[in-house]
Design an enzyme around this catalytic site. Structure first.
Site, PDB file in Angstrom:
ATOM      1  N   HIS A 185      -3.825  -0.662  10.539  1.00 42.06           N
ATOM      2  CA  HIS A 185      -3.657  -0.528  11.986  1.00 42.06           C
ATOM      3  C   HIS A 185      -2.574  -1.498  12.432  1.00 42.06           C
ATOM      4  CE1 HIS A 185      -4.891  -0.157  16.247  1.00 42.06           C
ATOM      5  NE2 HIS A 185      -4.709  -1.455  16.307  1.00 42.06           N
ATOM      6  N   ASN A 222      -8.785  -5.599  -2.875  1.00 44.99           N
ATOM      7  CA  ASN A 222      -8.129  -6.895  -2.638  1.00 44.99           C
ATOM      8  C   ASN A 222      -9.082  -7.884  -2.007  1.00 44.99           C
ATOM      9  OD1 ASN A 222      -5.112  -6.777  -3.384  1.00 44.99           O
ATOM     10  ND2 ASN A 222      -5.556  -4.797  -2.457  1.00 44.99           N
ATOM     11  N   HIS A 255       1.395  -6.436   1.463  1.00 45.91           N
ATOM     12  CA  HIS A 255       2.121  -5.168   1.570  1.00 45.91           C
ATOM     13  C   HIS A 255       2.652  -4.755   0.209  1.00 45.91           C
ATOM     14  CE1 HIS A 255       4.206  -1.884   3.372  1.00 45.91           C
ATOM     15  NE2 HIS A 255       5.392  -2.340   3.025  1.00 45.91           N
TER      16      HIS A 255
END
Ligand SMILES: Nc1nc2c(c(=O)[nH]1)N[C@@H](CN(C=O)c1ccc(C(=O)N[C@@H](CCC(=O)O)C(=O)O)cc1)CN2
Ligand SMILES: NCC(=O)N[C@@H]1O[C@H](COP(=O)([O-])[O-])[C@@H](O)[C@H]1O
Length: 207
Positions: free
Chosen positions: A101, A19, A120
């Site tokens: 994280h 990405n 996401h």
């Protein structure tokens, strides 16, 4: 050659960086009107760091394990990453592109403009957190869902619950394996992360 008048982006990664590569390519082909001025990874061996180096983008690697080995906390780690971004780079936009994280409220307090975006691989409220694609595929196999999706959203303390910037459904086929579904999702991600970053920058720079 970077254009000094364009908005700036710092990208946070933990892995392959496909990405990140989509963002790099988009800044080079004009799809994303911005400069990526830094890439930060919490894993030293993340291949995304090599992608950044090949594109001539400064890289940093910050290890939570090293902080813990020195008797420091997750919050100390978050503070260090936040200060690195907010004081050294001072970007218009921070993009989490596979940053694995959970960021503490102390990290987010360094970004009062709420200019942090996350990619996401699930639809809002469906599979928050890690391993979303695996969980979606399992839910499909159990007949609980017929499709999944992806989104880019603003980052708040509540994981994957920030305001949605863009979302897109991704079909799951009866013939799918986890691998074929992952491929379909990743292909869609490489487009939405670019469109989402541009949309968010347009909102931030218009404000
Ligand atoms: N405060 C927030 N932090 C993060 C958000 C967010 O929306 N708010 N998005 C995540 C990205 N993410 C899902 O999109 C996500 C990544 C990682 C985890 C997680 O459980 N991480 C574990 C470590 C897992 C590992 O190292 O493999 C952890 O942090 O202890 C959940 C969600 C990024 N952060
Ligand atoms: N919860 C966050 C999360 O799961 N993020 C996911 O990590 C992958 C990173 O791939 P990449 O390193 O090839 O860009 C992407 O699929 C992204 O959606």
């Amino acid at each position: 050659m970077a254009n000094d008048t364009l908005p700036t982006i710092v990208v946070l990664i933990s892995g392959s960086g496909s990405n990140l590569q989509a963002l790099i390519d988009a800044t080079q082909n004009g799809q994303l009107k911005a400069n990526i001025i830094g890439v930060i990874s919490n894993r030293q061996k993340a291949y995304g760091l090599e992608r950044a180096r090949q594109a001539g983008i400064p890289t940093e690697s910050v290890s939570l394990k090293r902080f813990k080995d020195e008797g420091k906390t997750r919050e100390d780690f978050d503070d260090a990453v936040a200060l690195l971004i907010a004081e050294k780079y001072r970007p218009d936009l921070v993009v989490l592109a596979g940053w694995m994280h959970i960021l503490s409220p102390r990290f987010l307090a360094h970004f009062p403009r709420d200019n942090v975006m996350n990619l996401h691989p699930a639809l809002p409220g469906q599979f928050d957190g890690a391993h979303a694609i695996d969980r979606a595929f399992e839910a499909f196999q159990q007949g609980q869902i017929k499709e999944t999706g992806i989104m880019v959203h603003k980052v708040i303390a509540d994981v994957d619950r920030g305001q949605v910037i863009l979302q897109q459904p991704v079909p799951i086929l009866e013939s799918d394996t986890l691998a074929t579904l992952e491929d379909r999702i990743h292909t869609a991600e490489h487009q939405i992360i670019v469109r989402g970053a541009q949309a968010f920058l347009d909102e931030l720079t218009a404000a």
